[in-house]
Design a protein around this motif. Structure first.
Motif, short mmCIF file in Angstrom:
data_model
loop_
_atom_site.label_atom_id
_atom_site.label_comp_id
_atom_site.label_asym_id
_atom_site.label_seq_id
_atom_site.Cartn_x
_atom_site.Cartn_y
_atom_site.Cartn_z
N SER A 81 0.81 -1.22 0.00
CA SER A 81 0.00 0.00 0.00
C SER A 81 0.84 1.26 0.00
O SER A 81 0.32 2.36 -0.22
CB SER A 81 -0.91 0.02 1.23
OG SER A 81 -0.11 0.07 2.41
N GLY A 82 2.14 1.13 0.27
CA GLY A 82 3.02 2.28 0.40
C GLY A 82 3.28 2.67 1.84
O GLY A 82 4.15 3.50 2.11
N LEU A 100 -2.25 -10.11 1.85
CA LEU A 100 -1.25 -10.52 0.88
C LEU A 100 -0.01 -11.07 1.57
O LEU A 100 0.57 -12.08 1.13
CB LEU A 100 -0.87 -9.34 -0.01
CG LEU A 100 0.02 -9.65 -1.22
CD1 LEU A 100 -0.64 -10.69 -2.13
CD2 LEU A 100 0.35 -8.38 -1.97
N GLY A 101 0.40 -10.44 2.67
CA GLY A 101 1.55 -10.95 3.41
C GLY A 101 1.34 -12.35 3.93
O GLY A 101 2.22 -13.21 3.84
N LEU A 102 0.14 -12.63 4.46
CA LEU A 102 -0.16 -13.97 4.95
C LEU A 102 -0.27 -14.97 3.82
O LEU A 102 0.09 -16.14 3.97
CB LEU A 102 -1.45 -13.93 5.76
CG LEU A 102 -1.33 -13.30 7.15
CD1 LEU A 102 -2.71 -12.99 7.72
CD2 LEU A 102 -0.55 -14.19 8.09
N ALA A 103 -0.77 -14.53 2.67
CA ALA A 103 -0.90 -15.42 1.52
C ALA A 103 0.45 -15.78 0.92
O ALA A 103 0.57 -16.80 0.23
CB ALA A 103 -1.79 -14.77 0.46
N ASP A 113 -2.39 -1.76 5.84
CA ASP A 113 -3.83 -1.85 5.65
C ASP A 113 -4.22 -3.32 5.52
O ASP A 113 -3.36 -4.20 5.50
CB ASP A 113 -4.32 -0.99 4.48
CG ASP A 113 -3.83 -1.46 3.12
OD1 ASP A 113 -3.41 -2.63 2.98
OD2 ASP A 113 -3.87 -0.64 2.18
N ASP A 114 -5.52 -3.58 5.46
CA ASP A 114 -6.00 -4.96 5.48
C ASP A 114 -5.48 -5.76 4.29
O ASP A 114 -5.16 -6.95 4.41
CB ASP A 114 -7.52 -4.99 5.50
CG ASP A 114 -8.10 -4.48 6.81
OD1 ASP A 114 -7.35 -4.37 7.79
OD2 ASP A 114 -9.31 -4.20 6.84
N GLU A 118 -12.91 -12.76 4.47
CA GLU A 118 -13.28 -13.15 5.84
C GLU A 118 -13.02 -12.01 6.82
O GLU A 118 -13.82 -11.76 7.73
CB GLU A 118 -12.50 -14.40 6.25
CG GLU A 118 -12.90 -15.67 5.52
CD GLU A 118 -14.30 -16.14 5.87
OE1 GLU A 118 -14.85 -15.71 6.90
OE2 GLU A 118 -14.86 -16.93 5.09
N LEU A 119 -11.91 -11.33 6.64
CA LEU A 119 -11.58 -10.21 7.52
C LEU A 119 -12.63 -9.11 7.41
O LEU A 119 -13.11 -8.58 8.43
CB LEU A 119 -10.18 -9.69 7.15
CG LEU A 119 -9.66 -8.48 7.92
CD1 LEU A 119 -9.65 -8.73 9.42
CD2 LEU A 119 -8.25 -8.12 7.43
N GLU A 120 -13.02 -8.76 6.20
CA GLU A 120 -14.02 -7.71 6.01
C GLU A 120 -15.38 -8.14 6.54
O GLU A 120 -16.12 -7.34 7.15
CB GLU A 120 -14.09 -7.35 4.54
CG GLU A 120 -12.84 -6.63 4.04
CD GLU A 120 -12.88 -6.34 2.55
OE1 GLU A 120 -13.74 -6.93 1.85
OE2 GLU A 120 -12.05 -5.53 2.09
N ARG A 121 -15.74 -9.42 6.33
CA ARG A 121 -17.01 -9.92 6.84
C ARG A 121 -17.10 -9.78 8.35
O ARG A 121 -18.12 -9.32 8.89
CB ARG A 121 -17.18 -11.40 6.44
CG ARG A 121 -18.43 -12.07 7.03
CD ARG A 121 -18.47 -13.55 6.71
NE ARG A 121 -17.40 -14.31 7.35
CZ ARG A 121 -17.44 -14.73 8.61
NH1 ARG A 121 -18.50 -14.47 9.38
NH2 ARG A 121 -16.43 -15.44 9.11
#
Length: 210
Positions: free
Chosen positions: A17-18, A38-41, A32-33, A200-203
């Motif tokens: 995200s910068g 992406l880091g976990l993936a 950010d989320d 899932e995080l957003e939900r």
């Protein structure tokens, strides 16, 4: 005035995200989320070793643990979110240390991961683990680990018990396949793991605030 504890050393990393995440002095506003997802993936369990063409991401593991914990008993959205984010610091760091090397990484590494975990808990408003909730979490986490060892990393069930010292049972049914209709036990590509984790995080964030 805040005095840096490490003025001569660059300890920050640039997020997609910068934003800049200071690994030695993290704040809840350093990612950010989408950065986290992406880091976990792109952070892999089992040292990246896999019997499949792709390794297993921490993002996929985190969703599996959340589903296993949910299946064991009712959870509030906040408790589900804590399960989903139980390894979030690994995605920020980009590293999941396999258990056999953890004793050699020492106190400095443990302190680093604890600071990152603390920043995660602050950002998402997660309650600290109590003894009961942590025991239930560890049961689900060990169940996921035993199952991954056999179905993803290629260990035998006997090796899981004798070598890895994990006493949990090995699941015969993949909770992710039940939930998503995907191929049982197959590690997801990073883009898919990131997308599903972020969803899932957003939900859960929406469920908490509704």
């Amino acid at each position: 005035m805040h005095t840096p504890t490490h003025p001569a050393t660059r300890a920050w990393v640039r997020m997609p995200s910068g934003r800049r995440l200071d690994l030695l002095d993290p704040t809840p506003f350093d990612w950010d989320d989408a950065d986290l997802a992406l880091g976990l993936a792109r952070t892999y369990r089992w040292g990246g070793h896999s019997a499949w063409p792709l390794p297993l991401s921490v993002a996929q593991h985190s969703i599996a643990v959340m589903l296993l914990r949910r299946a064991a008993g009712p959870l509030s959205p906040l408790e589900e979110l804590r399960e989903l984010l139980h390894d979030a610091e690994e995605g920020l760091l980009g590293f999941d240390a396999i258990s056999v090397i953890k004793p050699f990484l020492g106190d400095a590494f443990r302190d680093l991961t604890r600071r990152l975990e603390h920043a995660v808990f602050l950002r998402y408003g997660l309650p600290a683990w109590d003894a009961r909730s942590h025991a239930a979490h560890k049961k689900a986490d060990r169940l996921a680990a035993a199952t991954e060892a056999v179905h993803v990393a290629g260990w035998s069930a006997e090796e899981v018990r004798r070598t890895l010292k994990i006493r949990a049972a090995v699941l015969g049914e993949d909770p992710l396949a039940v939930h998503y209709g995907c191929r049982p036990w197959e590690p997801w590509a990073p883009a898919l793991a990131s997308e599903r984790f972020l969803a899932e995080l957003e939900r859960l964030k929406h469920a908490i605030h509704d």
